[in-house]
Design a protein around this motif. Structure first.
Motif, short mmCIF file in Angstrom:
data_model
loop_
_atom_site.label_atom_id
_atom_site.label_comp_id
_atom_site.label_asym_id
_atom_site.label_seq_id
_atom_site.Cartn_x
_atom_site.Cartn_y
_atom_site.Cartn_z
N GLY A 290 0.78 -1.23 0.00
CA GLY A 290 0.00 0.00 0.00
C GLY A 290 0.81 1.28 0.00
N LEU A 291 1.97 1.26 -0.67
CA LEU A 291 2.80 2.46 -0.73
C LEU A 291 2.53 3.26 -2.01
CD1 LEU A 291 6.43 1.67 0.51
CD2 LEU A 291 4.93 3.51 1.28
N PRO A 292 2.21 4.54 -1.89
CA PRO A 292 2.19 5.40 -3.08
C PRO A 292 3.58 5.41 -3.69
CG PRO A 292 1.15 6.49 -1.21
CD PRO A 292 1.83 5.26 -0.67
N ALA A 293 3.65 5.43 -5.01
CA ALA A 293 4.95 5.28 -5.67
C ALA A 293 5.18 6.32 -6.74
CB ALA A 293 5.07 3.88 -6.27
N VAL A 294 6.45 6.65 -6.92
CA VAL A 294 6.92 7.35 -8.10
C VAL A 294 7.83 6.35 -8.81
CG1 VAL A 294 8.21 9.30 -9.03
CG2 VAL A 294 6.79 9.60 -6.98
N ALA A 306 7.98 -0.03 -17.78
CA ALA A 306 6.90 0.95 -17.94
C ALA A 306 5.55 0.24 -17.97
CB ALA A 306 7.11 1.76 -19.21
N VAL A 307 5.50 -0.92 -18.59
CA VAL A 307 4.27 -1.72 -18.62
C VAL A 307 3.90 -2.17 -17.20
CG1 VAL A 307 3.21 -3.85 -19.47
CG2 VAL A 307 4.67 -2.50 -20.98
N ASN A 308 4.92 -2.58 -16.42
CA ASN A 308 4.67 -3.01 -15.04
C ASN A 308 4.06 -1.89 -14.20
OD1 ASN A 308 5.92 -5.45 -15.67
ND2 ASN A 308 7.90 -4.84 -14.82
N ALA A 309 4.49 -0.65 -14.44
CA ALA A 309 4.03 0.49 -13.64
C ALA A 309 2.62 0.94 -14.00
CB ALA A 309 5.00 1.66 -13.82
N ARG A 310 2.19 0.65 -15.21
CA ARG A 310 0.96 1.23 -15.73
C ARG A 310 -0.28 0.93 -14.89
NH1 ARG A 310 -0.17 5.58 -17.52
NH2 ARG A 310 1.85 5.41 -18.61
N ALA A 315 -4.57 3.24 -11.66
CA ALA A 315 -5.42 3.13 -10.47
C ALA A 315 -5.31 4.35 -9.56
CB ALA A 315 -5.06 1.87 -9.69
N GLY A 316 -4.40 5.27 -9.87
CA GLY A 316 -4.20 6.44 -9.03
C GLY A 316 -3.30 6.19 -7.85
N GLU A 350 -4.60 3.79 -0.37
CA GLU A 350 -5.83 3.01 -0.46
C GLU A 350 -6.00 2.41 -1.85
OE1 GLU A 350 -10.64 3.66 0.19
OE2 GLU A 350 -9.23 5.16 0.92
N ALA A 351 -5.66 3.18 -2.88
CA ALA A 351 -5.76 2.68 -4.26
C ALA A 351 -4.77 1.54 -4.50
CB ALA A 351 -5.50 3.81 -5.24
N ALA A 352 -3.57 1.63 -3.90
CA ALA A 352 -2.55 0.60 -4.10
C ALA A 352 -2.95 -0.73 -3.47
CB ALA A 352 -1.22 1.07 -3.52
N VAL A 353 -3.52 -0.68 -2.27
CA VAL A 353 -3.85 -1.89 -1.54
C VAL A 353 -4.84 -2.76 -2.29
CG1 VAL A 353 -4.98 -2.77 0.55
CG2 VAL A 353 -3.28 -0.96 0.73
N GLY A 354 -5.70 -2.14 -3.10
CA GLY A 354 -6.72 -2.90 -3.81
C GLY A 354 -6.21 -3.65 -5.02
N MET A 355 -4.92 -3.56 -5.31
CA MET A 355 -4.37 -4.18 -6.51
C MET A 355 -3.70 -5.51 -6.18
SD MET A 355 -2.57 -0.82 -8.12
CE MET A 355 -1.94 -1.80 -9.48
#
Length: 374
Positions: A290-294, A306-310, A315-316, A350-355
């Motif tokens: 659940g970490l926001p990422a750059v 780049a495909v992995n990050a998409r 998802a925001g 929150e957006a990350a955790v749902g993936m």
């Protein structure tokens, strides 16, 4: 190597399943293999799991540390696509396949599980027609080894839909339980103390893969003043072969450079935001915790990072910055405002955790044991 075989006791119910994993070279190949190994041992504590690797790979450090025996074979360097270079390697391939076959026969392998790379190809060729094969592909664009192995595999598992391999089953990427079960909030105090970070400051985690990334190192360290003035603490893994000297700013949160992160669970727990490459394993772990990422994709290869990050970007949960655009000014412009915006960080988390597929390790382990007849 002579490590004791993990899980050597025979089950009363029948034959001990012997699983050989081939995932050497980089952490992106090794860590999914070890996560699978751990899941196999949870499901069948009587199993034997043996890893294949080469003398030069990171597996020499990671595999024994996790308690599994490591068998060394000659590496077979692989181009990303079939080229004349591959045709010039028949003797190397033949020798590696012969030695790998000897290992499989000696340990009594019931199934071979490959994760791609120069360890997987000789494993596939040695097992072909003799031992069931399971292929796992972490990237949407598979490499040459897995393209070959998938042709005669019993099962083919992939991380994402649309991966062009025959019989592909989407399972996700096997991750360590220390990652998928991580409670970052509960561990935060301990994690920040472990790394000598400010206990209360918003904190940025930075890393560029197991060997580090010079472009990331230069850009983030070049923005040390802006990060300090904004009250941001930094934990920066710069790579064991690199050095990083950062100016100290008295009274401001620490900028902590380290060569390598032995405790990724604590590093993730210490952070509010991460800036990193977007290898398949990294992208999956960052989303799972659940970490926001750059994400700053590796500019080489066939563009798979780049495909992995998409998915996370869509998802925001993340931003994507091309490597050539990552500068100290970009860090100051994008990263500093992000790390210091608690509401935005919470929304992205929150957006990350749902993936992702948090049970991918056990899903793949069941496939592997089934292929082994266990």
């Amino acid at each position: 190597m002579s490590n004791p075989v993990k899980g050597a006791e025979r089950s009363p119910s029948g034959k001990v399943p012997v699983v050989v994993v081939a995932g050497g070279g980089t952490a992106g190949h090794i860590e999914p293999a070890l996560a699978l190994a751990d899941a196999v041992m949870r499901l069948r504590p009587d199993a034997k799991v043996i890893a294949l690797g080469t003398a030069r790979g990171l597996e020499n450090k990671l595999v024994p540390a996790r308690g599994y025996p490591l068998e060394l074979i000659p590496p077979v360097p692989l181009p990303r696509k079939p080229t004349p270079e591959l045709l010039r390697l028949p003797l190397k391939v033949r020798d590696s396949v012969r030695q790998t076959r000897d290992v499989l026969e000696r340990v009594g392998a019931d199934v071979v599980v490959g994760f791609g790379g120069y360890v997987a190809l000789p494993a596939y060729l040695a097992a072909r027609g003799r031992t069931p094969i399971v292929v796992h592909e972490a990237n949407k664009s598979p490499g040459l080894a897995n393209k070959v192995g998938a042709r005669f595999a019993a099962r083919v598992a992939v991380a994402v839909p649309g991966t062009p391999l025959p019989k592909a089953e989407v399972v996700g990427i096997p991750l360590r339980r220390s990652i998928t079960s991580l409670d970052r909030a509960a561990l935060r105090t301990e994690a920040r103390k472990f790394f000598d970070l400010d206990p209360d400051a918003p904190t940025l985690l930075v890393f560029g893969g197991s060997q580090g990334a010079q472009s990331i190192n230069s850009a983030v360290s070049g923005a040390a003043k802006e990060l300090a003035e904004a009250g941001v603490g930094v934990l920066h893994a710069h790579g064991p072969k690199n050095t990083l000297v950062v100016q100290e700013f008295p009274g401001k949160p620490a900028y902590v450079p380290v060569p390598y992160l032995e405790r990724m669970d604590l590093a993730y727990a210490a952070a509010d935001v991460v800036l990193c490459r977007s290898g398949a394993m990294t992208a999956a772990e960052v989303s799972a915790v659940g970490l926001p990422a750059v994400f700053v994709p590796l500019p080489h290869g066939n563009g798979e990072q780049a495909v992995n990050a998409r998915p996370a970007v869509d998802a925001g949960a993340a931003f994507l910055v091309p490597d050539e655009e990552l500068t100290p000014a970009k860090v100051a412009e994008l990263v500093v405002p992000l790390v210091t915006d608690a509401a935005r960080v919470a929304k992205m988390s929150e957006a990350a955790v749902g993936m992702g597929h948090r049970e991918a390790d056990e899903t793949l382990a069941k496939i592997v044991l089934e292929a082994a007849g266990a």
